[in-house]
Scaffold this motif. Structure first.
Motif, PDB file in Angstrom:
ATOM      1  N   PHE A   1      72.126  37.008  54.906  1.00  0.00           N
ATOM      2  CA  PHE A   1      70.717  37.237  54.730  1.00  0.00           C
ATOM      3  C   PHE A   1      69.989  35.925  54.961  1.00  0.00           C
ATOM      4  CE2 PHE A   1      67.290  36.393  51.608  1.00  0.00           C
ATOM      5  CZ  PHE A   1      66.459  37.438  51.924  1.00  0.00           C
ATOM      6  N   ILE A   2      70.534  34.721  54.751  1.00  0.00           N
ATOM      7  CA  ILE A   2      69.985  33.588  55.305  1.00  0.00           C
ATOM      8  C   ILE A   2      69.674  33.267  56.708  1.00  0.00           C
ATOM      9  CG2 ILE A   2      70.090  31.076  55.135  1.00  0.00           C
ATOM     10  CD1 ILE A   2      69.358  32.047  52.377  1.00  0.00           C
ATOM     11  N   SER A   3      70.732  33.821  57.406  1.00  0.00           N
ATOM     12  CA  SER A   3      70.727  33.758  58.768  1.00  0.00           C
ATOM     13  C   SER A   3      69.789  34.780  59.521  1.00  0.00           C
ATOM     14  CB  SER A   3      72.105  33.708  59.653  1.00  0.00           C
ATOM     15  OG  SER A   3      72.500  35.114  59.444  1.00  0.00           O
ATOM     16  N   GLY A   4      69.321  35.726  58.733  1.00  0.00           N
ATOM     17  CA  GLY A   4      68.244  36.647  59.406  1.00  0.00           C
ATOM     18  C   GLY A   4      68.758  37.867  60.062  1.00  0.00           C
ATOM     19  N   LYS A   5      70.058  38.166  59.986  1.00  0.00           N
ATOM     20  CA  LYS A   5      70.566  39.399  60.439  1.00  0.00           C
ATOM     21  C   LYS A   5      70.469  40.571  59.572  1.00  0.00           C
ATOM     22  CE  LYS A   5      72.745  36.745  63.498  1.00  0.00           C
ATOM     23  NZ  LYS A   5      72.000  36.756  64.967  1.00  0.00           N
ATOM     24  N   ASN A   6      70.561  41.605  60.077  1.00  0.00           N
ATOM     25  CA  ASN A   6      70.268  42.648  59.211  1.00  0.00           C
ATOM     26  C   ASN A   6      71.449  43.739  58.850  1.00  0.00           C
ATOM     27  OD1 ASN A   6      70.747  43.965  61.727  1.00  0.00           O
ATOM     28  ND2 ASN A   6      68.831  45.145  61.804  1.00  0.00           N
ATOM     29  N   PHE A   7      72.617  43.195  58.817  1.00  0.00           N
ATOM     30  CA  PHE A   7      73.781  44.087  58.246  1.00  0.00           C
ATOM     31  C   PHE A   7      74.411  43.395  57.185  1.00  0.00           C
ATOM     32  CE2 PHE A   7      75.712  41.278  61.386  1.00  0.00           C
ATOM     33  CZ  PHE A   7      76.995  40.802  60.730  1.00  0.00           C
ATOM     34  N   HIS A   8      74.957  44.098  56.250  1.00  0.00           N
ATOM     35  CA  HIS A   8      75.749  43.666  55.007  1.00  0.00           C
ATOM     36  C   HIS A   8      76.667  44.783  54.414  1.00  0.00           C
ATOM     37  CE1 HIS A   8      72.174  45.935  53.268  1.00  0.00           C
ATOM     38  NE2 HIS A   8      73.188  45.956  52.395  1.00  0.00           N
ATOM     39  N   VAL A   9      77.628  44.207  53.890  1.00  0.00           N
ATOM     40  CA  VAL A   9      78.536  45.084  53.245  1.00  0.00           C
ATOM     41  C   VAL A   9      78.204  45.283  51.750  1.00  0.00           C
ATOM     42  CG1 VAL A   9      81.120  45.468  52.641  1.00  0.00           C
ATOM     43  CG2 VAL A   9      80.334  44.643  54.921  1.00  0.00           C
ATOM     44  N   ASN A  10      78.194  46.826  51.567  1.00  0.00           N
ATOM     45  CA  ASN A  10      77.880  46.919  49.991  1.00  0.00           C
ATOM     46  C   ASN A  10      79.231  46.625  49.026  1.00  0.00           C
ATOM     47  OD1 ASN A  10      75.162  47.516  50.665  1.00  0.00           O
ATOM     48  ND2 ASN A  10      75.948  49.826  51.183  1.00  0.00           N
ATOM     49  N   ILE A  11      78.851  46.335  47.990  1.00  0.00           N
ATOM     50  CA  ILE A  11      79.896  46.113  46.843  1.00  0.00           C
ATOM     51  C   ILE A  11      79.771  47.412  46.115  1.00  0.00           C
ATOM     52  CG2 ILE A  11      80.789  45.026  44.864  1.00  0.00           C
ATOM     53  CD1 ILE A  11      79.549  42.557  45.787  1.00  0.00           C
ATOM     54  N   ASN A  12      81.115  48.384  46.621  1.00  0.00           N
ATOM     55  CA  ASN A  12      81.065  49.796  46.292  1.00  0.00           C
ATOM     56  C   ASN A  12      82.810  49.863  46.095  1.00  0.00           C
ATOM     57  OD1 ASN A  12      81.872  50.443  48.648  1.00  0.00           O
ATOM     58  ND2 ASN A  12      79.998  51.379  49.137  1.00  0.00           N
ATOM     59  N   GLU A  13      83.163  51.275  45.601  1.00  0.00           N
ATOM     60  CA  GLU A  13      84.418  51.738  45.339  1.00  0.00           C
ATOM     61  C   GLU A  13      85.191  51.522  46.559  1.00  0.00           C
ATOM     62  OE1 GLU A  13      82.042  53.699  44.724  1.00  0.00           O
ATOM     63  OE2 GLU A  13      81.862  53.888  42.383  1.00  0.00           O
ATOM     64  N   THR A  14      84.594  51.878  47.779  1.00  0.00           N
ATOM     65  CA  THR A  14      85.383  51.658  48.948  1.00  0.00           C
ATOM     66  C   THR A  14      85.800  50.187  49.201  1.00  0.00           C
ATOM     67  OG1 THR A  14      84.393  53.537  49.721  1.00  0.00           O
ATOM     68  CG2 THR A  14      85.263  52.266  51.352  1.00  0.00           C
ATOM     69  N   SER A  15      84.680  49.412  49.243  1.00  0.00           N
ATOM     70  CA  SER A  15      84.857  48.016  49.655  1.00  0.00           C
ATOM     71  C   SER A  15      85.882  47.422  48.503  1.00  0.00           C
ATOM     72  CB  SER A  15      83.653  47.227  49.528  1.00  0.00           C
ATOM     73  OG  SER A  15      83.181  47.189  48.284  1.00  0.00           O
ATOM     74  N   LEU A  16      85.891  47.808  47.378  1.00  0.00           N
ATOM     75  CA  LEU A  16      86.916  47.209  46.298  1.00  0.00           C
ATOM     76  C   LEU A  16      88.358  47.641  46.556  1.00  0.00           C
ATOM     77  CD1 LEU A  16      84.750  47.483  42.945  1.00  0.00           C
ATOM     78  CD2 LEU A  16      85.167  45.515  44.462  1.00  0.00           C
ATOM     79  N   VAL A  17      88.629  48.852  47.020  1.00  0.00           N
ATOM     80  CA  VAL A  17      89.657  49.316  47.440  1.00  0.00           C
ATOM     81  C   VAL A  17      90.260  48.949  48.253  1.00  0.00           C
ATOM     82  CG1 VAL A  17      91.165  51.517  47.999  1.00  0.00           C
ATOM     83  CG2 VAL A  17      89.595  51.888  46.075  1.00  0.00           C
ATOM     84  N   VAL A  18      89.326  48.422  49.322  1.00  0.00           N
ATOM     85  CA  VAL A  18      90.083  47.872  50.417  1.00  0.00           C
ATOM     86  C   VAL A  18      90.337  46.472  50.052  1.00  0.00           C
ATOM     87  CG1 VAL A  18      89.088  46.958  52.724  1.00  0.00           C
ATOM     88  CG2 VAL A  18      88.914  49.186  52.406  1.00  0.00           C
ATOM     89  N   SER A  19      89.556  45.720  49.771  1.00  0.00           N
ATOM     90  CA  SER A  19      89.790  44.279  49.393  1.00  0.00           C
ATOM     91  C   SER A  19      90.913  44.209  48.302  1.00  0.00           C
ATOM     92  CB  SER A  19      88.571  43.643  48.386  1.00  0.00           C
ATOM     93  OG  SER A  19      88.481  44.236  47.375  1.00  0.00           O
TER      94      SER A  19
END
Length: 89
Positions: A50-68
């Motif tokens: 966000f600070i660098s001005g890019k427009n992609f991010h990963v949401n913190i949801n069930e899928t990202s928690l299972v992958v992590s």
């Protein structure tokens, strides 16, 4: 009804982990540590993106928690790579 599913899952987890000779408390602690480190890593990376001005991010949801939980920090890096590829196309 949901409590029955959660109780059945926890019971099944303990039975399977004992069957394979693993300590279920160590497994749960390891999974919890990976999930918490994944949340922290995703939050920090999202902030830096966000600070660098890019427009992609990963949401913190069930899928990202299972992958992590399953793959650790390398899985979270894969999520960012996947999101970057989807942003390009």
């Amino acid at each position: 009804m949901n409590i029955m599913y959660i109780a059945a899952f926890v019971l099944l987890f303990f039975i399977i982990s004992k069957t394979f000779g693993a300590n279920p408390y160590n497994l749960l602690a390891n999974i919890l540590l990976r999930v918490l480190s994944g949340i922290i890593f995703i939050s920090i990376c999202n902030y830096l993106i966000f600070i660098s001005g890019k427009n992609f991010h990963v949401n913190i949801n069930e899928t990202s928690l299972v992958v992590s939980a399953l793959l650790g920090i390398s899985g979270v890096c894969f999520l960012y790579l996947f999101q970057w590829v989807l942003t390009i196309m």
